[in-house]
Design a protein around this motif. Structure first.
Motif, PDB file in Angstrom:
ATOM      1  N   ARG A 181      13.366 -13.511  19.901  1.00 45.72           N
ATOM      2  CA  ARG A 181      13.882 -12.036  20.715  1.00 45.72           C
ATOM      3  C   ARG A 181      15.260 -12.529  21.461  1.00 45.72           C
ATOM      4  NH1 ARG A 181      11.150  -9.598  16.932  1.00 45.72           N
ATOM      5  NH2 ARG A 181       8.970  -9.492  17.296  1.00 45.72           N
ATOM      6  N   GLY A 182      15.865 -13.490  20.904  1.00 45.96           N
ATOM      7  CA  GLY A 182      17.279 -13.889  21.738  1.00 45.96           C
ATOM      8  C   GLY A 182      18.391 -13.091  20.840  1.00 45.96           C
ATOM      9  N   MET A 408      15.605  -2.541  22.702  1.00 47.75           N
ATOM     10  CA  MET A 408      16.915  -1.828  23.091  1.00 47.75           C
ATOM     11  C   MET A 408      17.926  -1.989  22.468  1.00 47.75           C
ATOM     12  SD  MET A 408      15.719  -1.212  27.181  1.00 47.75           S
ATOM     13  CE  MET A 408      14.061  -1.075  27.579  1.00 47.75           C
ATOM     14  N   GLY A 409      18.130  -2.333  21.168  1.00 46.84           N
ATOM     15  CA  GLY A 409      19.151  -2.579  20.740  1.00 46.84           C
ATOM     16  C   GLY A 409      19.877  -4.018  20.596  1.00 46.84           C
ATOM     17  N   GLY A 410      19.111  -5.079  20.770  1.00 45.74           N
ATOM     18  CA  GLY A 410      19.551  -6.210  21.226  1.00 45.74           C
ATOM     19  C   GLY A 410      20.514  -6.413  22.058  1.00 45.74           C
ATOM     20  N   TYR A 709      18.172 -10.677   7.866  1.00 48.18           N
ATOM     21  CA  TYR A 709      18.892 -11.449   9.071  1.00 48.18           C
ATOM     22  C   TYR A 709      19.138 -10.856  10.395  1.00 48.18           C
ATOM     23  CZ  TYR A 709      19.078 -13.695   4.619  1.00 48.18           C
ATOM     24  OH  TYR A 709      18.711 -14.374   3.449  1.00 48.18           O
ATOM     25  N   ALA A 710      18.598  -9.753  10.821  1.00 49.11           N
ATOM     26  CA  ALA A 710      18.755  -9.461  12.233  1.00 49.11           C
ATOM     27  C   ALA A 710      18.262 -10.419  13.225  1.00 49.11           C
ATOM     28  CB  ALA A 710      18.028  -8.154  12.478  1.00 49.11           C
ATOM     29  N   PRO A 711      19.050 -10.637  14.257  1.00 45.65           N
ATOM     30  CA  PRO A 711      18.947 -11.716  15.470  1.00 45.65           C
ATOM     31  C   PRO A 711      17.500 -11.434  16.156  1.00 45.65           C
ATOM     32  CG  PRO A 711      20.396 -10.144  15.975  1.00 45.65           C
ATOM     33  CD  PRO A 711      20.296  -9.508  14.612  1.00 45.65           C
ATOM     34  N   GLY A 712      17.054 -12.496  16.708  1.00 41.65           N
ATOM     35  CA  GLY A 712      15.501 -12.483  17.540  1.00 41.65           C
ATOM     36  C   GLY A 712      14.489 -12.424  16.742  1.00 41.65           C
ATOM     37  N   ILE A 713      14.301 -12.411  15.446  1.00 45.21           N
ATOM     38  CA  ILE A 713      13.309 -12.422  14.510  1.00 45.21           C
ATOM     39  C   ILE A 713      12.287 -13.625  15.081  1.00 45.21           C
ATOM     40  CG2 ILE A 713      11.933 -12.524  12.255  1.00 45.21           C
ATOM     41  CD1 ILE A 713      14.545 -11.100  11.222  1.00 45.21           C
TER      42      ILE A 713
END
Length: 717
Positions: A181-182, A408-410, A709-713
């Motif tokens: 979740r970064g 909340m949208g990263g 590849y969305a971040p924070g996975i």
């Protein structure tokens, strides 16, 4: 070269240098001590501020002295050693100050605690003092903040202490430098190069935390790796702890419950097994040989696949108290997370933590503190307060917020979260009658708790500006301020941060603060209005996914939470449904149970409501919900307009970077609106009301979007 060409060349060089001087990449956060631009005020401060005199020889006093010299030199535009104003700045603890100055504090600073400070004008001195060195450092930062925010420094008489003991960041950082979740790059901790290479950023991190009163950091992910407890890694942790110590920042680690098996060679991790107890006792003793001020453990147990005492037929008390016994001789604490829910429990997920922990109230040891999320589900844009805060008077409780924006949208959405934190702190549990706010539970004043604490899941990474989005620095800052004092006003904090980070121009500050305060409600509106929750896409939680219903566990599916059908939408948690409201005090339960008294912001959290139900504004539920989605989009559009009007008041780099982020947010707010309304319209069978823009694409289009590849996975454990 002709004279006019030389002049043009020189003028061009000056412009370039000026541009370089005023542009900022955000690295300095709210500690960018730019020279005060108001020439009249600058001269006034220069006439008032004199030399700095530091008493005491600790590293912390040296840091405070250095901070004051750096801050004054920058803010006042001249070397701090050459300042000859009316007031010399005197810093030191009550014990180290010269006797003639210390005698002015005849009460021995009885009105502050061990981390508090006093800033007082005494004759031709401004004295910054405390009981401890770290209190002096906190006071030094407060004094510089007064200059940064252009407040008076005459006739000072400031007394301040933190209201909460443990004020801590939880880093969900993995040993491979990925961050669960970064959204701001990789982990700050370069484990491969530690302990020998000490990145200067480590000290900058500690300094930033000290400036807002944060006094602890959990270095590793709650989904933990036992290797961090081995000597190879403890040596690396020690290097960080040594850097952080002068700034009052204690190091904590996550403890994997199965560590005795994974790195200790035991056949069990049963907390009642004598060999397991001995292993943890020896491990704790070993850690303290490396880090004498080690803070303790954060534990996620029997949650989302993590091992825990229930694997052996034990309970949370058995596990937490076993670790607490090992830490007690060293004054260490166990922060035991209450985020539990099970695929084997068909009960409403919102009820499960309460059911597992409240029956054990009063059974945990004094150095155990139960870490409870602010709401009963999982860091949603809006949740009612967690019922555990009103139900465990005999147990140390700390609250856990998520500063990083998993739901909340990263890091691409501007969401000012201190508004959320404030909302939770102000909520009334009615535990001891009206006025029993969550803040009073958390600061211990309601029940005289042994330990108090606030935790925030960090939004910090290796991005140059630390948080990915310049404005998300305000969430780190605001978390620290509210952890110090949960009764502060989030709008005041927004203005304070804006003045320190951007500009002191009154119109600029007011416009930016208004935009920040609006941003939290905007994200609720365009994602989860009227009490909707957990309708994000699967896994990465990026974007809408209210249609998801094929996951193996019911409570992982958005359809579990919104329960939309031809009649209406929402989760019935009243006595006619899951009866989750019974976990609150009778006064709170009565409010939530009644359809008319339930706050409309929580309506669909507690009730399954007919599409034709009339809201207080006269709209049907369907029309009102659709208009809320549109309102959220419109609010982001207004944020864009506001920001564009401020171009001349912000350096070009940050202005353009924030502008691009707001463009993304606007695009994604419309995506949320369109996808959710198209999906829910299948059930309502109603037309969109006037004022709601038609969707840009079909429902099928939105359902087919993929983001592998969305971040924070979350990594696989």
């Amino acid at each position: 070269m002709p004279k006019y060409l030389k002049w043009l060349f020189t003028f061009g060089v000056v412009l370039v240098l000026q541009s370089m001087a005023y542009a900022t990449d955000g690295y300095k956060l709210w500690l960018d001590y730019k020279t005060i631009s108001d020439s009249t005020l600058l001269k006034e401060y220069q006439s008032l501020v004199g030399s700095v005199q530091a008493y005491g020889n600790s590293e912390t006093i040296e840091k405070a002295n250095r901070e004051l010299h750096e801050g004054l030199s920058g803010l006042l535009g001249m070397n701090a050693k050459k300042l000859k104003g009316t007031y010399s700045i005197v810093i030191g603890t009550y014990q180290t100050l010269p006797k003639d100055i210390a005698s002015q504090f005849s009460n021995g600073l009885e009105n502050i605690n061990e981390e508090g400070y006093v800033i007082k004008s005494l004759g031709n001195h401004i004295v910054i003092t405390a009981k401890t060195d770290i209190g002096v450092l906190y006071g030094a930062f407060n004094f510089l903040k007064r200059l940064q925010t252009q407040r008076s420094i005459e006739n000072l008489n400031i007394t301040d202490s933190p209201k909460i003991d443990i004020r801590i960041l939880n880093h969900w950082d993995n040993l491979d430098r990925s961050v669960e979740r970064g959204y701001a790059g990789f982990s700050l901790w370069n484990w491969h190069q530690l302990p020998d290479y000490k990145d200067p950023r480590y000290e900058d991190y500690a300094r930033a935390n000290a400036s807002i009163g944060i006094n602890g950091t959990v270095l590793t992910n709650v989904n933990s790796n036992a290797l961090v407890l081995t000597p190879q890694y403890l040596e690396k942790v020690k290097a960080l702890a040594d850097i952080f110590r002068p700034y009052g920042l204690k190091v904590y680690l996550t403890a994997r419950f199965s560590a005795p098996m994974e790195i200790g060679g035991l056949q069990t991790a049963d907390p009642l097994d004598a060999n397991v107890k001995t292993w943890w006792k020896n491990k704790v003793e070993e850690i303290y040989t490396y880090i004498p001020d080690f803070g303790g453990f954060l534990v996620k147990a029997n949650s989302e696949g993590q091992p825990g005492p229930q694997n052996y037929g034990r309970n949370h008390v058995d596990g937490a108290n076993m670790m607490a016994e090992a830490l007690a001789p060293f004054n260490g604490v166990v922060m035991w997370r209450a985020f539990v829910y099970s695929e084997h429990d068909a009960t409403d997920r919102a009820k499960q933590a309460y059911n597992e922990f409240v029956p054990h109230d009063g059974q945990f040891k004094d150095n155990v503190i139960i870490q409870v999320k602010n709401g009963p589900i999982d860091f949603q844009p809006r949740e009612p307060f967690h019922p555990m805060f009103g139900a465990m008077p005999n147990t140390n409780l700390m609250i856990e917020f998520q500063i990083t924006q998993e739901y909340m949208g990263g890091a691409t959405h501007l969401v000012y979260q201190p508004k959320l934190f404030e909302e939770v702190f102000e909520a009334d549990t009615y535990q001891k009658g009206k006025g029993s706010t969550v803040a009073k539970v958390i600061d211990g004043s309601l029940h005289n708790k042994k330990i108090t604490g606030v935790a925030g899941v960090s939004n910090i990474g290796t991005d140059r500006n630390w948080t990915g989005h310049h404005f998300l620095q305000a969430n780190w800052y605001g978390f620290g301020r509210l952890a110090w004092d949960p009764y502060l006003n989030s709008e005041d904090i927004a203005k304070e941060w804006t003045r320190m980070t951007f500009s002191n121009k009154a119109k600029f500050v007011d416009k930016v603060a208004d935009m920040m305060i609006t941003s939290r409600e905007a994200v609720v509106n365009y994602m989860t209005p009227l009490g909707l929750h957990h309708i994000m896409a699967t896994g990465h939680h990026y974007g809408p996914g209210p249609w998801v219903g094929n996951l193996s566990r019911p409570e992982w599916n958005p359809v579990y939470y919104h329960k939309a059908d031809s009649k209406g939408i929402g989760f019935d948690r009243t006595p006619s449904g899951s009866n989750a409201t019974a976990q609150y005090a009778p006064e709170v339960a009565a409010m939530f149970n009644n359809l008319t008294s339930c706050p409309e912001k929580d309506l669909l959290w507690f009730h399954h409501v007919q599409w034709s139900y009339k809201l207080k504004n006269g709209h049907s539920l369907w029309n009102g919900m659709a208009l809320k989605y549109q309102e959220g989009v419109n609010q982001v559009a207004q944020m864009q307009t506001t920001w564009n009007q401020l171009e001349n008041d912000v350096d070009a780099q940050r202005f353009n970077e924030v502008k691009m982020m707001l463009n993304i947010q606007y695009k994604e707010a419309k995506w949320w609106k369109d996808a959710c309304l198209l999906y829910f319209q299948q059930f309502s069978k109603m037309e969109l009301p006037k004022g709601v823009e038609a969707p840009a694409h079909t429902l099928e289009y939105y359902q087919n979007l993929q983001f592998p590849y969305a971040p924070g996975i979350r990594p696989q454990w």
